[in-house]
Design a protein around this motif. Structure first.
Motif, PDB file in Angstrom:
ATOM      1  N   GLY A 118     -19.386 -24.095 -44.387  1.00  0.00           N
ATOM      2  CA  GLY A 118     -18.599 -24.936 -43.870  1.00  0.00           C
ATOM      3  C   GLY A 118     -18.637 -26.317 -45.053  1.00  0.00           C
ATOM      4  O   GLY A 118     -17.722 -27.164 -44.626  1.00  0.00           O
ATOM      5  N   GLY A 200     -12.151 -20.755 -36.413  1.00  0.00           N
ATOM      6  CA  GLY A 200     -13.605 -20.666 -36.453  1.00  0.00           C
ATOM      7  C   GLY A 200     -14.445 -21.902 -36.860  1.00  0.00           C
ATOM      8  O   GLY A 200     -14.069 -22.458 -37.443  1.00  0.00           O
ATOM      9  N   ALA A 201     -15.950 -21.527 -36.586  1.00  0.00           N
ATOM     10  CA  ALA A 201     -16.828 -22.921 -36.768  1.00  0.00           C
ATOM     11  C   ALA A 201     -16.802 -22.840 -38.190  1.00  0.00           C
ATOM     12  O   ALA A 201     -16.912 -24.208 -38.722  1.00  0.00           O
ATOM     13  N   ARG A 202     -16.852 -22.152 -39.136  1.00  0.00           N
ATOM     14  CA  ARG A 202     -16.922 -22.098 -40.607  1.00  0.00           C
ATOM     15  C   ARG A 202     -15.763 -22.997 -41.170  1.00  0.00           C
ATOM     16  O   ARG A 202     -16.182 -24.309 -41.815  1.00  0.00           O
ATOM     17  N   GLN A 204     -13.731 -24.990 -39.366  1.00  0.00           N
ATOM     18  CA  GLN A 204     -13.413 -26.242 -38.603  1.00  0.00           C
ATOM     19  C   GLN A 204     -14.531 -27.129 -39.184  1.00  0.00           C
ATOM     20  O   GLN A 204     -14.446 -28.529 -39.169  1.00  0.00           O
ATOM     21  N   ARG A 205     -15.767 -26.755 -39.500  1.00  0.00           N
ATOM     22  CA  ARG A 205     -16.811 -27.569 -40.106  1.00  0.00           C
ATOM     23  C   ARG A 205     -15.993 -28.131 -41.418  1.00  0.00           C
ATOM     24  O   ARG A 205     -16.288 -29.271 -41.569  1.00  0.00           O
TER      25      ARG A 205
ATOM     26  N   ASP B 160     -24.784 -18.693 -43.895  1.00  0.00           N
ATOM     27  CA  ASP B 160     -24.327 -19.547 -42.732  1.00  0.00           C
ATOM     28  C   ASP B 160     -25.139 -19.926 -41.899  1.00  0.00           C
ATOM     29  O   ASP B 160     -26.599 -19.757 -42.147  1.00  0.00           O
ATOM     30  N   ASP B 191     -23.496 -25.821 -36.568  1.00  0.00           N
ATOM     31  CA  ASP B 191     -23.757 -24.182 -36.355  1.00  0.00           C
ATOM     32  C   ASP B 191     -22.405 -23.683 -36.991  1.00  0.00           C
ATOM     33  O   ASP B 191     -21.185 -24.423 -36.597  1.00  0.00           O
ATOM     34  N   THR B 192     -22.351 -22.619 -37.804  1.00  0.00           N
ATOM     35  CA  THR B 192     -21.145 -22.027 -38.266  1.00  0.00           C
ATOM     36  C   THR B 192     -21.422 -20.475 -37.963  1.00  0.00           C
ATOM     37  O   THR B 192     -20.455 -19.704 -38.366  1.00  0.00           O
ATOM     38  N   SER B 226     -14.911 -31.994 -34.147  1.00  0.00           N
ATOM     39  CA  SER B 226     -14.427 -30.534 -33.938  1.00  0.00           C
ATOM     40  C   SER B 226     -14.865 -29.751 -32.872  1.00  0.00           C
ATOM     41  O   SER B 226     -14.467 -28.675 -32.560  1.00  0.00           O
ATOM     42  N   LEU B 228     -17.753 -28.367 -32.726  1.00  0.00           N
ATOM     43  CA  LEU B 228     -18.707 -27.300 -33.133  1.00  0.00           C
ATOM     44  C   LEU B 228     -19.977 -27.474 -32.626  1.00  0.00           C
ATOM     45  O   LEU B 228     -21.140 -27.732 -33.454  1.00  0.00           O
TER      46      LEU B 228
END
Lengths: 401, 306
Positions: A118, A200-202, A204-205, B160, B191-192, B226, B228
Motif C-alpha cells: 500500500g 482492493g485494500a492494497r 486503496q491504501r 503485505d 490491512d492490505t 478508504s 480499509l
C-alpha cells in the motif's frame, strides 16, 4: 534519428541524387539501411522465448530507431508477416529483460510507481517495446488478419502485464485493444480484474496516502492534480484523482457482466463477478452466479477460487456446515495454501469448537511456513487461467514461421 | 514516546470475560485477611473470567477480595468464585507485523522490543508468537521465553499486511490460555491482505477471555477514509477492554509493550459460573466495587455459544 531535409534534393548532381536515394531508403524518419536489414534479420533468426543474439541486438536500440523501423514496416507488402514475427521478438525482449523493479532496457515513456503493502517504494520506467508493438498492429490494414494478430497479442501480453502488476502499460494496452477488438471477452475479464485490483485494500491504501499528500500540499487557491501539475481553482470541482473502492467494484461488475454475455462459458469471469457481488453485499446475486459455475469442470486454481467464494458466501449467510465443507474443498485443491485453514479456524471458532479452531490454526501456520508455492488467493489480482505464460507460448506458436 | 489515546482511562487496565473450555486446575482457598491470593479455578466448562481494573487517584487499588466486587451478568448478580491479582501468571501472545514496510532497522527495533518484553515475563508466565505478513505464522504457548525469542529471528516471506487474520490467530491461541490472557499486537500499517473480515474477528474477540492491546505505528485514517478496516483495531481494543498506544516508530515499541504488560498485571481476575442467564448469546457485564469510589474498568460483555 534526424530527418533528412527534402530541400537537400534540390541540389543537382550525383550528390543530390544520392541524397534523394538516401531519403528514400531511410524513410521519412531516416532508418539506416543497416538498421532496417538488421531488424529484418533479427525477426527471421530469433528463437522464440530465447534471449539470443538477435534479441540482445534489438534490445539495445533507441525509441527513435524503432520509430523509423515502424515507418518502413507499414509500407512493406509482407507487413502482416513482419508484424507477427515482430510481436514474438519484441515481446521476448520485454519479457526477458523484465526485473522486479522495472526493465533492464533503455527507458520508455511510461513511468511505473512501485507500490508495496500500500505504500510507494520506488519509481521505474517502462519500455517502449510495448508501444512499438501496439503501433505496428494498429498500422496494419483493418482486416480479419489484423484482428487475429491483435487478439492473440493483446490477450497474451495484457495477461502478462497484469501478472507483473504493470498498470500504466496495461491501461494503454487495454485502450488500444478496445479500439481494435471492442468486446473481446478475455480482455474484458482482464480489465475487470484491473478494476478489482483498484478496489482492493492494497491499491486503496496507496490512494488514501496519495489523497492525504495532495490535501496536505494545497495552500489556498492552489490545487494539485493527480499527475502532479499545479493548477488554480476550486478544489471541489476537481475530478476524483483515484477510484474509490465502490466505483471500481461497480466498473468491475459491468466488465465481468459484459464478458460473460460475450462468452457465457468463461468461468473465471463468472467467478470474479460473484466475488465482486459478494464484496458489494449482494449475496443472493453472488450465489446465483456461483451456482452457474460447475465446480468439477474447473481447473484446480479456479476450483480453489470457487470453493473459497462458496465458503465466504456460506459464512455470510451463517451456514457454518456448508462453509466448512467449502473451505475443506479449497484445502484439498491447493494443499499448500494457508487461507482455507485460517478460514476453517474461524468457522470452528464461530461454531464454539475451540479445540478444532486451534487445530486448524496450527494447520494454517504449518502450511504458511512452507513459503512456496504462494497461495493463489494472494495473487488473484494478477493471475488468470490459462496463465499469461501459457497464452504467450500459444502466441509464439501461432506466429512461428 | 508513546502517546496515550484519548477516550481511554489513564490506567492501562483491561477487563476480561469469556467462557473457558475444558477443565481447570483445582482451587486453593482465598486468604481470610484479603491479602494476596493464589489464583483459584473451579473445574467447570462454563466458567466466566472477568479481568478488572480498579484504580483510585491513578493508583491500582490492592487488597480487594471477592466480597468487594459485584458482577452483574445481563443484570443478574453472580457469585464470584475466584479472585486473583498481580500474582496470577500471564499467557502473553505477541503479534508482530513483519510486512514490507517493516524492514532493516525498523525490523531490528521491533525484534528488540519483543525480546525486551519476553525478558519481563515471570517464571510462571507463558508466551506465544504470531508473526505476519500476508502469511500468518502462529506458534504455540511455551514457558520457555528463550525459545520464543529464537523464533523472532526467523524471516517471514511476504510483503503485505494481514493484521485482521493475525489477530484472529492470536485470539485463537489465547483461547488455550490457563488464566490471565493478554494479546499484544504491533502493526505499522493498514490491512492490505486479510481473508477474514473484521466483523468475524471481532466476534471471535467477543468469545474469548482475552484482552487485546495494540501498539500502532500507522497513520490514523482521515474522516471519510478508504474504509480499509480503519476502525478494526479501535473496535478490538474496546470490545476486549484493552488499550491502544500510538507510536511514531518501532523504536518506541519496547517502551509501549512494557507499559502495557505492567498495567495488565495490575488487575483482579474474577471468575464465576453464570447463573440465571441464558447459556447462549451476548451477555452484558457490569462490574462494581462495593463501598468505594473507584475507577472500575471491565470489558463490556461476552458472547457465549455458537
Amino acid at each position: 534519428m534526424r530527418r533528412t531535409p527534402r530541400a537537400g534534393l534540390a541540389c543537382l548532381s550525383a550528390a543530390a541524387l544520392l541524397s534523394g536515394v538516401l531519403v528514400d531508403v531511410r524513410g521519412r524518419q531516416g532508418t539506416p539501411p543497416e538498421t532496417w536489414q538488421a531488424w529484418r534479420d533479427a525477426l527471421e533468426t530469433h528463437t522464440a522465448g530465447a534471449l539470443d543474439e538477435p534479441a540482445r541486438l534489438v534490445a539495445a536500440w533507441s525509441i527513435e530507431a524503432l520509430d523509423a523501423v515502424r515507418d518502413r514496416v507499414r509500407r512493406q507488402p509482407d507487413a502482416s508477416r513482419l508484424v507477427r514475427r515482430a510481436v514474438v521478438l519484441h515481446t521476448d525482449i520485454a519479457l526477458l529483460h523484465r526485473r522486479a523493479d522495472g526493465y533492464d532496457l533503455p527507458s520508455g515513456p511510461t513511468t511505473m510507481t512501485l507500490v508495496s503493502d500500500g505504500s510507494k517504494v520506488a519509481e521505474a520506467s517502462g519500455t517502449f517495446h510495448w508501444s512499438f508493438l501496439r503501433q505496428l498492429i494498429e498500422d496494419l490494414p483493418d482486416s480479419q488478419d489484423r484482428e487475429t494478430v491483435a487478439r492473440l497479442f493483446y490477450r497474451a501480453t495484457a495477461a502478462l502485464l497484469q501478472s507483473w502488476n504493470e498498470d500504466p502499460e496495461l491501461s494503454a494496452h487495454l485502450a488500444a485493444a478496445r479500439r481494435l477488438l471492442r468486446d473481446d471477452p478475455v480482455l474484458l475479464l482482464i480489465e475487470g480484474t484491473q478494476q478489482q485490483m483498484y478496489a482492493g485494500a492494497r491499491a486503496q491504501r496507496y490512494y488514501e496516502i496519495r489523497r492525504r499528500q495532495q490535501e496536505a500540499w494545497r495552500p489556498s487557491g492552489v490545487v494539485s492534480s493527480a499527475d502532479g501539475r499545479i493548477t488554480r481553482g476550486d478544489a471541489a470541482t476537481l475530478p476524483p484523482a483515484f477510484p474509490s473502492a465502490a466505483s471500481a467494484r461497480s466498473r468491475a461488475e459491468a466488465l465481468f457482466r459484459q464478458a460473460v454475455r460475450q462468452m457465457p462459458s468463461l468461468a473465471e469471469a463468472r467467478l470474479r463477478l460473484a466475488h465482486v457481488l459478494l464484496d458489494r453485499g449482494r449475496t443472493a446475486e453472488a450465489a446465483g452466479e456461483l451456482a452457474r459455475v460447475v465446480p468439477g469442470s474447473l481447473p484446480p486454481v479456479l476450483g480453489y477460487y470457487a470453493a473459497l467464494l462458496d465458503g465466504r458466501l456460506a459464512r455470510t449467510t451463517g451456514d457454518l456446515a456448508r462453509a466448512e465443507a467449502a473451505f475443506l474443498d479449497a484445502a484439498r485443491l491447493v494443499p499448500a495454501a494457508p487461507t482455507p485453514w485460517l478460514a476453517l479456524s474461524e468457522v470452528a471458532m464461530a461454531g464454539g469448537r475451540r479445540d478444532l479452531a486451534v487445530e486448524r490454526l496450527s494447520d494454517a501456520s504449518r502450511v504458511a511456513a512452507i513459503g512456496e508455492p504462494t497461495d493463489p488467493w494472494w495473487a488473484l489480482e494478477r493471475i488468470h487461467v490459462p496463465s499469461a505464460d501459457t497464452l504467450v507460448d500459444q502466441m509464439r506458436h501461432a506466429f512461428a514461421p | 514516546m508513546p502517546s496515550r489515546r484519548s477516550g481511554h482511562a489513564r490506567v492501562a487496565l483491561v477487563a476480561l470475560a469469556g467462557v473457558l473450555a475444558g477443565p481447570q486446575q483445582p482451587a486453593a482457598a482465598p486468604a481470610a485477611d484479603g491479602s494476596r491470593q493464589q489464583a483459584v479455578f473451579t473445574a467447570s466448562v462454563d466458567t466466566v473470567r472477568v479481568d478488572v481494573s480498579v484504580r483510585q487517584n491513578g493508583q491500582a487499588v490492592v487488597g480487594l477480595t471477592a466480597d468487594d466486587f459485584e458482577v452483574l451478568d445481563n443484570g443478574v448478580p453472580q457469585r464470584l468464585e475466584l479472585v486473583g491479582f498481580e500474582e496470577v501468571p500471564a499467557d502473553v501472545v505477541i503479534a508482530l507485523d513483519m510486512s514490507g514496510s517493516v524492514h532493516g532497522e525498523r525490523l531490528a527495533a521491533l525484534r528488540s522490543a519483543a525480546q525486551r518484553l519476553l525478558a519481563l515475563l515471570r517464571p510462571r508466565d507463558r508466551s506465544a508468537l504470531v508473526r505476519f505478513t500476508e502469511r500468518v505464522l502462529a506458534g504455540p504457548f511455551t514457558g520457555d521465553a528463550a525459545r520464543t525469542a529464537t523464533d523472532l529471528a526467523d524471516q517471514v516471506t511476504g510483503r503485505d499486511t494481514a493484521v485482521v487474520d493475525a489477530v484472529h490467530a492470536a485470539l485463537v491461541l489465547s483461547a488455550t490460555a490457563r488464566s490471565r490472557s493478554v494479546v499484544l499486537v504491533f502493526s505499522d500499517g493498514a490491512d492490505t491482505a486479510s481473508f477474514l473480515s473484521p466483523d468475524q474477528v471481532l466476534d471471535t474477540a467477543r468469545r474469548v477471555s482475552t484482552t487485546v492491546h495494540v501498539v500502532s505505528a500507522a497513520a490514523r485514517p482521515t474522516t471519510g477514509g478508504s474504509g480499509l478496516h480503519d476502525t478494526f483495531l479501535d473496535d478490538l481494543v474496546r470490545l476486549s477492554g484493552g488499550r491502544r498506544l500510538d507510536v511514531s516508530s518501532p523504536d518506541h515499541v519496547a517502551e509501549a509493550f512494557a507499559a502495557l504488560l505492567a498495567a495488565a498485571r495490575e488487575r483482579y481476575l474474577l471468575s464465576y459460573v453464570p447463573r440465571g442467564v441464558p447459556p447462549r448469546g451476548w451477555h452484558t457485564l457490569t462490574v462494581r466495587v462495593r463501598g468505594r469510589r473507584a475507577d472500575v474498568q471491565a470489558r463490556p460483555g461476552y458472547l457465549a455459544g455458537s
